[in-house]
Each structure stands twice: as C-alpha cells, then as structure tokens.
Design a protein around this motif. Structure first.
Motif, PDB file in Angstrom:
ATOM      1  N   GLY A  31      14.920  30.985 -17.701  1.00  0.00           N
ATOM      2  CA  GLY A  31      15.176  31.846 -16.556  1.00  0.00           C
ATOM      3  C   GLY A  31      13.546  32.638 -16.470  1.00  0.00           C
ATOM      4  N   HIS A  32      12.710  31.862 -17.245  1.00  0.00           N
ATOM      5  CA  HIS A  32      11.352  32.380 -17.307  1.00  0.00           C
ATOM      6  C   HIS A  32      11.180  34.143 -17.554  1.00  0.00           C
ATOM      7  CE1 HIS A  32      12.178  31.126 -13.283  1.00  0.00           C
ATOM      8  NE2 HIS A  32      12.122  29.946 -13.976  1.00  0.00           N
ATOM      9  N   CYS A  33      11.939  34.443 -18.654  1.00  0.00           N
ATOM     10  CA  CYS A  33      12.028  36.189 -19.087  1.00  0.00           C
ATOM     11  C   CYS A  33      10.897  36.526 -20.022  1.00  0.00           C
ATOM     12  CB  CYS A  33      13.588  36.285 -19.479  1.00  0.00           C
ATOM     13  SG  CYS A  33      13.861  35.651 -21.050  1.00  0.00           S
ATOM     14  N   GLY A  34      10.314  35.556 -20.757  1.00  0.00           N
ATOM     15  CA  GLY A  34       9.540  35.961 -21.884  1.00  0.00           C
ATOM     16  C   GLY A  34      10.261  36.343 -23.131  1.00  0.00           C
ATOM     17  N   ALA A  35      11.199  36.480 -23.392  1.00  0.00           N
ATOM     18  CA  ALA A  35      11.974  36.828 -24.539  1.00  0.00           C
ATOM     19  C   ALA A  35      11.398  36.056 -25.648  1.00  0.00           C
ATOM     20  CB  ALA A  35      13.449  36.966 -24.361  1.00  0.00           C
ATOM     21  N   VAL A  91       8.704  34.671 -25.776  1.00  0.00           N
ATOM     22  CA  VAL A  91       7.157  35.104 -26.039  1.00  0.00           C
ATOM     23  C   VAL A  91       7.196  36.288 -26.968  1.00  0.00           C
ATOM     24  CG1 VAL A  91       5.203  35.690 -25.141  1.00  0.00           C
ATOM     25  CG2 VAL A  91       6.802  34.159 -23.865  1.00  0.00           C
ATOM     26  N   SER A  92       8.033  37.141 -26.931  1.00  0.00           N
ATOM     27  CA  SER A  92       7.948  38.491 -27.462  1.00  0.00           C
ATOM     28  C   SER A  92       8.354  38.341 -29.192  1.00  0.00           C
ATOM     29  CB  SER A  92       8.822  39.370 -26.824  1.00  0.00           C
ATOM     30  OG  SER A  92      10.207  39.331 -27.100  1.00  0.00           O
ATOM     31  N   ILE A 119       3.802  30.350 -27.417  1.00  0.00           N
ATOM     32  CA  ILE A 119       4.211  30.363 -26.211  1.00  0.00           C
ATOM     33  C   ILE A 119       3.439  31.188 -24.801  1.00  0.00           C
ATOM     34  CG2 ILE A 119       6.311  30.531 -24.808  1.00  0.00           C
ATOM     35  CD1 ILE A 119       7.911  30.644 -27.414  1.00  0.00           C
ATOM     36  N   LEU A 134       3.778  31.573 -20.902  1.00  0.00           N
ATOM     37  CA  LEU A 134       4.439  31.637 -19.684  1.00  0.00           C
ATOM     38  C   LEU A 134       3.802  31.946 -18.543  1.00  0.00           C
ATOM     39  CD1 LEU A 134       7.664  31.786 -18.402  1.00  0.00           C
ATOM     40  CD2 LEU A 134       7.674  33.982 -19.032  1.00  0.00           C
ATOM     41  N   VAL A 135       3.797  31.024 -17.496  1.00  0.00           N
ATOM     42  CA  VAL A 135       3.016  31.399 -16.292  1.00  0.00           C
ATOM     43  C   VAL A 135       4.076  30.807 -15.278  1.00  0.00           C
ATOM     44  CG1 VAL A 135       1.214  30.997 -14.808  1.00  0.00           C
ATOM     45  CG2 VAL A 135       0.964  30.643 -17.238  1.00  0.00           C
ATOM     46  N   GLU A 136       4.578  32.270 -14.553  1.00  0.00           N
ATOM     47  CA  GLU A 136       5.636  31.973 -13.630  1.00  0.00           C
ATOM     48  C   GLU A 136       6.854  31.384 -14.059  1.00  0.00           C
ATOM     49  OE1 GLU A 136       6.010  33.384 -10.350  1.00  0.00           O
ATOM     50  OE2 GLU A 136       4.161  34.265 -10.182  1.00  0.00           O
ATOM     51  N   LYS A 173       0.404  38.782 -13.065  1.00  0.00           N
ATOM     52  CA  LYS A 173       0.128  37.169 -12.997  1.00  0.00           C
ATOM     53  C   LYS A 173       1.026  36.758 -12.270  1.00  0.00           C
ATOM     54  CE  LYS A 173       3.499  36.581 -16.892  1.00  0.00           C
ATOM     55  NZ  LYS A 173       3.777  35.793 -18.180  1.00  0.00           N
ATOM     56  N   ARG A 194      14.095  41.990 -14.015  1.00  0.00           N
ATOM     57  CA  ARG A 194      14.608  42.097 -15.302  1.00  0.00           C
ATOM     58  C   ARG A 194      15.257  43.138 -16.003  1.00  0.00           C
ATOM     59  NH1 ARG A 194       9.012  39.640 -17.884  1.00  0.00           N
ATOM     60  NH2 ARG A 194       9.086  37.505 -16.764  1.00  0.00           N
ATOM     61  N   VAL A 200       7.248  43.110 -22.011  1.00  0.00           N
ATOM     62  CA  VAL A 200       8.082  42.825 -23.275  1.00  0.00           C
ATOM     63  C   VAL A 200       7.196  41.557 -23.878  1.00  0.00           C
ATOM     64  CG1 VAL A 200       9.791  41.351 -22.217  1.00  0.00           C
ATOM     65  CG2 VAL A 200      10.122  42.360 -24.496  1.00  0.00           C
ATOM     66  N   GLU A 201       6.765  40.577 -22.969  1.00  0.00           N
ATOM     67  CA  GLU A 201       6.143  39.415 -23.500  1.00  0.00           C
ATOM     68  C   GLU A 201       4.512  39.486 -23.859  1.00  0.00           C
ATOM     69  OE1 GLU A 201       5.206  36.998 -19.511  1.00  0.00           O
ATOM     70  OE2 GLU A 201       6.739  38.642 -19.172  1.00  0.00           O
ATOM     71  N   ARG A 223      -1.589  41.735 -29.033  1.00  0.00           N
ATOM     72  CA  ARG A 223      -1.771  40.706 -30.119  1.00  0.00           C
ATOM     73  C   ARG A 223      -3.349  40.315 -30.187  1.00  0.00           C
ATOM     74  NH1 ARG A 223       3.341  36.939 -30.275  1.00  0.00           N
ATOM     75  NH2 ARG A 223       4.912  38.227 -29.531  1.00  0.00           N
ATOM     76  N   ILE A 262      15.722  43.079 -30.714  1.00  0.00           N
ATOM     77  CA  ILE A 262      15.457  42.785 -29.253  1.00  0.00           C
ATOM     78  C   ILE A 262      16.818  42.542 -28.848  1.00  0.00           C
ATOM     79  CG2 ILE A 262      15.008  40.251 -29.644  1.00  0.00           C
ATOM     80  CD1 ILE A 262      13.311  40.213 -27.295  1.00  0.00           C
ATOM     81  N   VAL A 269      17.660  37.021 -16.400  1.00  0.00           N
ATOM     82  CA  VAL A 269      17.862  36.889 -17.899  1.00  0.00           C
ATOM     83  C   VAL A 269      16.512  37.912 -18.235  1.00  0.00           C
ATOM     84  CG1 VAL A 269      19.098  35.130 -18.309  1.00  0.00           C
ATOM     85  CG2 VAL A 269      16.677  34.875 -17.875  1.00  0.00           C
ATOM     86  N   GLY A 270      16.426  38.263 -19.551  1.00  0.00           N
ATOM     87  CA  GLY A 270      15.517  38.976 -19.984  1.00  0.00           C
ATOM     88  C   GLY A 270      15.670  39.655 -21.406  1.00  0.00           C
ATOM     89  N   GLY A 271      14.627  40.214 -22.128  1.00  0.00           N
ATOM     90  CA  GLY A 271      14.626  40.707 -23.585  1.00  0.00           C
ATOM     91  C   GLY A 271      14.140  42.033 -23.284  1.00  0.00           C
TER      92      GLY A 271
END
Ligand SMILES: Cc1cc2nc3c(=O)[nH]c(=O)nc-3n(C[C@H](O)[C@H](O)[C@H](O)COP(=O)(O)OP(=O)(O)OC[C@H]3O[C@@H](n4cnc5c(N)ncnc54)[C@H](O)[C@@H]3O)c2cc1C
Ligand code: SF4
Ligand code: SF4
Lengths: 55, 390
Positions: A10-14, A16-17, A24, A26-28, B34, B43, B157-158, B163, B176, B255-257
């Motif tokens: 779902g490309h959420c980035g969780a 990545v974090s 990792i 994530l681009v779109e 982006k 999210r 969050v990402e 970093r 998380i 979905v999300g963090g």
C-alpha cells in the motif's frame, strides 16, 4: 533477499521507517530494496498488509 | 524556480506546508513533494480537535467532513464510557478531509510566496563539513542540486533527510503502530462520536471508528509493530470489521505507520531542522500528529526566518527551534510515552477493570490529567507505576 508483493503493498513507508540499514526506497507506488539489506526482517514484521517476504 | 533558496522544505504534509507558509512570509522558500498529488493517498484517520486546529488556522468548511461532540471508549468486554472531545487526547472534534486539507495548506504556502515542486524527491543533502547547504532532488527524472541556507525536513514517518544528516530516526517495532483502515459505507456509526476500541482486537494499539457522513466513516486499527506475529494489521482489521461492522462495504483501503516513540533526540543540525512525523512528534498514546506537525512547522518556519535575518544558520540559532517545541509539547510527549509503555502491557482483563472504574463519572469533571488521577485512585495497584506522573 526481501521481495515485495506489488499486489499487496500500500506504499505507506512503514517499512522504510524501521529499516536499520536504510535500504528501502519508496517512490510513489514503487518500492525497492537495496543491496545493503541484511535480511533482518524488521520490515517484514511491521508491514500492515504482509507485502514483504524473504525469498 | 530560483537557483538557490533561503529555505527548502522537504515534504508537503501539514508540517512542511505550514513551515513553508511561515518562512515564505519573509524568505525565499521552496517546498518539494515527491508525490504527484499532495495529500493522496491519505494515511490518517482524520480526527482533530477543534481547539487545536483553531489555534493555527481558521477552519474551512471544505476541510471538514463531520463534526463530533465527543468520544466513546469501548473496553474489550464491550463496556463503554463517553467522554468529552477535549478528553479524548484531542483527537476528536472534526473529522477532516485530509486530501483537501493538505492541498489547501500547500496552496497557503504558495500564496505566501513559496515555490512548489511536485514529483520532486529529495535524494540526498548538499553538505559542507557538518553544515547542510541544500538538497539533491530528483524532479521528473532530472537530477538537481538546489542550494539553501536552511533545510526543513518534513518528510513524514519514512523520513530520510534526518538519517542523511546523521540523526538516528529509525523506529523500533515496539515504537510504531502498524495501521490499516478502510473508508467504509453501510455502517451504523454514531454520527457525533469518535469511537475507540481497546484490547487484544488491536494488540498494543486500538481500533477506531470515525464517522465522516451518514452511515460512512474511517474504520481502522493500529497494532504495535512488536506485537505482529503472523497475523497482519489488515487481518486484525478484517476481524474487527466482521465483529463490529459486518454490514460495511469497503470504499478505500489505507495503510500506514504511526510513530508512538519518544521524539527524535536531536532535531537540529547546522542548516537543518526536523519537524512533524520526521521528528516523531506524534502523540505516543493516540498516534495523532496533525496538531504537533502544524505547531512544529510553525516554530521551525519562524526560527528559519530569524536565522535568515541574522544570516546565521549555526546550531546555536537553530537550537531555538528545539527549545521551542520542547517547551511547547515536549513534556506531554515524554509523559505520554511513559503512559503508552505502561498501557501496552495491560491485559484485556486489566482494561475491562479500568473502563469499569470510570463508569458513571460525569463528563464535566474531566480533563486528561484529572481522568488519569481518577483512574489511578480507583486502580492503585494496577497503575502503581504511573502514580508519580500525575
Ligand atoms: C493510519 C493512521 C491514522 C492516523 N490518524 C490520525 C488522526 O486521526 N489524527 C491525527 O492528528 N493524526 C493521525 N495520524 C498521524 C498523522 O497522519 C501524521 O502525524 C501527520 O500526517 C504528520 O504530518 P507530517 O507533515 O509530519 O507528515 P506527512 O503528512 O506524512 O507528510 C510527509 C510528506 O513528505 C513527503 N516525502 C517523504 N519523503 C520525501 C522525499 N524524499 N522528498 C520529498 N517529499 C517527501 C511525503 O510524500 C509526504 O507527502 C495517523 C497516522 C496513521 C498512519
Ligand atoms: S510497509 Fe508494506 S505496505 Fe507499507 S510500503 Fe512497506 S511493503 Fe508496502
Ligand atoms: S530486511 Fe532489514 S535490512 Fe533488509 S530491508 Fe528489511 S528492515 Fe531493511
């Protein structure tokens, strides 16, 4: 190696974090895993939909 | 677009757009995002306190899907308590349309004079020794290097920017919430209440149902990353929906963090400030972060203006941002992290007891710390570890 199931992600980035090696990108809707990945599986553990797996 | 900027803001969420709008009043500011569409995908459960929002912006009708009077908290055994909006961690009041809200905030930044680029992804920082001097950007396939005196990292969050500057922003799974949410229709929701569900239906997190219009709303849950074991958040969500909203139809999946951690320990470097989710400024109890994103964005934007006025982008000047957010919401974040660490360990039985102990309390006598004191006095043994916080 970690694989992404693009039909689940779902490309959420969780992922990545939580990645300790920042492997990792994530681009779109496109997720890619770089070769710094240590297969620690932290990303696999937190993905809300189970889009990541070890192969 | 200019060749260089006073301020570059990375990420056009609430934190970034608000920072850019604030800074652009006096400085040359660039806001890069982006995504190709600001605010999409959402999210967020879209709950926000009226009071909190009004502190920063005059609420616009088009941002608001629904207005609620309060919240209900359900124990695992189904017992419920009703609380006022202020009490529910400030996450109730309005249910927003984030897609419209986020876009409008970006428009505000542009109207204040900021340049905007979408489909522009930060890929690295330009540095000179330890000082951040600009951002490397991929914009529609073209690699750009854009110099700036100050960079504000609002990349959510990402976040990568912190970093790259050597700040550890990696979240531990125990810090998380792994979230899944459906926007659902054909559901019976109380239209003026945001509902929270505690217990093992969402281990280490909670389930929510926020009404957006008649018979439709955001229904989701967050499970603590460290508690996911085989079943995914979306599996927990499907079971939650089956149990509480069996007639619902799914219109959208998000979905999300959400960080439920301590704030990032250092949010400034020479030439750089971290804001919003990128600084882990979400509330560790609720996972709500819009208000702190606005506040942090505003404070960082103001310090950026000050630095440009002084032409001094050293740690010493930017440190004013860190002192300002710590003075504003830092203590609450610290306290709420300790409460969260405690609450995630409670069993369904413990949670039932807690909710039962609050039954029959009148709403008027409540405030967050008042409520906690009451909970502790009625459950002294269970909550021994929290007593010193209140
Ligand atoms: C499921 C869920 C429910 C939530 N519910 C609520 C709620 O009800 N109420 C509440 O207050 N909060 C809620 N939150 C938290 C809230 O969504 C965030 O706190 C808020 O969006 C933070 O704003 P931000 O501006 O810091 O980051 P974001 O809104 O995440 O914005 C970051 C932006 O940066 C962009 N970006 C990232 N990397 C780059 C890069 N390299 N280059 C350029 N751009 C980049 C992203 O595309 C994004 O647009 C929820 C979170 C989740 C996951
Ligand atoms: S956490 Fe899962 S759904 Fe989210 S971006 Fe990563 S792989 Fe995709
Ligand atoms: S397995 Fe570990 S190192 Fe590899 S991408 Fe996932 S979190 Fe990063």
């Amino acid at each position: 190696m970690i694989r992404v199931n693009i039909d689940k992600c779902g490309h959420c980035g969780a992922c990545v974090s939580v990645c300790p090696t920042n492997s990792i990108t994530l681009v779109e809707s496109c997720l890619s895993i770089g070769d710094t990945c240590t297969t620690c599986e932290t990303c696999v553990a937190v993905c809300p939909v189970g889009a990541l797996m070890v192969s | 677009m200019k060749d260089s900027y006073d301020v570059i803001v990375v990420g056009a969420g609430p934190a970034g757009s608000f920072a850019a709008a604030t800074a652009a009043a006096e400085c040359d500011a660039l806001l890069i995002e982006k995504r190709q569409e600001i605010g999409d995908p959402v999210r967020c459960a879209e709950g926000i306190s009226k009071l909190g929002l009004s502190k920063f912006l005059q609420p616009q009708t088009k941002w608001i899907a629904n207005e609620v009077a309060g919240a209900r908290i359900f124990a695992p055994d189904g017992t419920k308590i009703e609380v006022s909006g202020e009490l529910a961690g400030g996450e109730v009041g309005y249910v927003l349309e984030r897609k419209i809200f986020d876009r409008d905030l970006a428009k505000n930044a542009a109207r204040a004079g900021a340049d905007l680029l979408v489909r522009a992804r930060a890929t690295g920082l330009i540095t000179d020794h330890d000082t951040i001097k600009g951002v490397k950007v991929q914009h529609l396939g073209e690699a750009l290097e854009i110099p700036a005196s100050v960079v504000i990292a609002a990349d959510g969050v990402e976040s990568q920017v912190g970093r790259w500057a050597g700040i550890n922003t990696t979240l531990k799974p125990k810090d998380i919430e792994s979230c899944a949410q459906y926007y659902m229709t054909n559901v019976d929701l109380l239209e003026d209440s945001c509902d929270f569900y505690l217990g093992s239906e969402a281990p280490g997190g909670y389930g929510w149902a926020f009404p957006k219009e008649h018979k439709a709303g955001n229904i989701g849950l967050g499970v603590l990353g460290s508690r996911l074991d085989g079943r995914r958040s979306i599996d927990y969500l499907d079971a939650f929906v089956e149990r509480h909203f069996p007639s619902g139809q799914r219109i959208e999946l998000n979905v999300g963090g959400a960080p439920v951690s301590n704030a990032v320990s250092t949010t400034v470097k020479p030439g750089l400030m971290l804001v919003g989710d990128a600084a882990h400024h979400t509330d560790p109890i609720t996972g709500g972060g819009i208000i702190n994103a606005l506040e942090g964005g505003k404070l960082a934007g103001e310090v950026a203006k000050e630095a440009v006025r002084l032409q001094d982008f050293s740690l010493q000047v930017l440190q004013r941002y860190e002192s300002a957010w710590r003075a504003s919401f830092g203590k609450t974040l610290d306290r709420n992290y300790r409460i969260k660490e405690f609450f995630v360990k409670l069993s369904d039985e413990d949670l039932n007891k807690l909710v039962h102990s609050l039954e029959g309390l009148t709403i008027e006598e409540m405030s967050v710390s008042g409520l906690m004191r009451r909970v502790i006095s009625r459950n002294p043994r269970l909550l021994m570890g929290l007593r010193h916080l209140f």
